[in-house]
Design a protein around this motif. Structure first.
Motif, short mmCIF file in Angstrom:
data_model
loop_
_atom_site.label_atom_id
_atom_site.label_comp_id
_atom_site.label_asym_id
_atom_site.label_seq_id
_atom_site.Cartn_x
_atom_site.Cartn_y
_atom_site.Cartn_z
N VAL A 63 0.84 -1.19 0.00
CA VAL A 63 0.00 0.00 0.00
C VAL A 63 0.88 1.25 0.00
CG1 VAL A 63 -1.76 1.30 1.25
CG2 VAL A 63 -1.96 -1.18 1.05
N ALA A 64 1.96 1.22 0.77
CA ALA A 64 2.88 2.37 0.80
C ALA A 64 3.48 2.63 -0.58
CB ALA A 64 3.98 2.14 1.83
N LEU A 65 3.86 1.58 -1.29
CA LEU A 65 4.39 1.75 -2.64
C LEU A 65 3.33 2.34 -3.57
CD1 LEU A 65 6.51 -1.50 -2.97
CD2 LEU A 65 7.37 0.84 -3.24
N SER A 66 2.10 1.94 -3.39
CA SER A 66 1.00 2.48 -4.19
C SER A 66 0.78 3.97 -3.89
CB SER A 66 -0.27 1.68 -3.92
OG SER A 66 -1.35 2.21 -4.66
N VAL A 67 0.80 4.33 -2.61
CA VAL A 67 0.66 5.73 -2.22
C VAL A 67 1.80 6.55 -2.80
CG1 VAL A 67 0.74 7.33 -0.25
CG2 VAL A 67 -0.68 5.27 -0.13
N MET A 68 3.00 6.01 -2.72
CA MET A 68 4.18 6.70 -3.23
C MET A 68 4.07 6.93 -4.73
SD MET A 68 8.10 5.61 -2.40
CE MET A 68 7.86 5.63 -0.64
#
Length: 134
Positions: free
Chosen positions: A39-44
């Motif tokens: 999810v963090a990679l997606s937000v980034m």
């Protein structure tokens, strides 16, 4: 943002007194430490940023993760889609204050081997990020 590095005897003496507050980027995306790496990679990717500030359940900044760090974790043999940011953060910091001089921040970044520092207030709330150009 480019980090100003001063050399002894530099002609640009005014840059030596600059503070982090004058050079930092706004805080940008902040995520909770219970967020998964995926999810963090997606937000980034959505935010088009190279780093995310990570906050605890009280909203205090506890660190910063970079795209490179998250990608390395995802490529690791122990990775699963349940790995959370709190699992990979390690020790808190380093952090800097908006009142820190650029020279001091540069020294801290070189000593800590980081290319981005969270800038926090006296309570630990994120104000921004001081990052090397790149």
């Amino acid at each position: 943002m480019t980090l100003v590095q001063m050399k002894p005897g530099s002609a640009d003496a005014t840059a030596a007194g600059r503070t982090v507050a004058e050079a930092m980027e706004t805080a940008g995306p902040q995520v909770c430490d219970y967020m998964t790496v995926e999810v963090a990679l997606s937000v980034m990717a959505s935010a088009r940023t190279r780093h995310l500030l990570v906050c605890d359940d009280r909203g205090l900044c506890i660190g910063l993760v970079t795209h490179a760090r998250l990608a390395a974790v995802r490529e690791g043999s122990a990775y699963s889609d349940r790995v959370r940011l709190r699992d990979i953060l390690g020790d808190r910091g380093p952090f800097t204050s908006p009142l820190t001089t650029m020279a001091e921040a540069g020294h801290m970044m070189r000593h800590s081997h980081v290319d981005a520092l969270p800038v926090v207030d006296e309570h630990g709330s994120a104000l921004g990020v001081l990052a090397l150009a790149g």
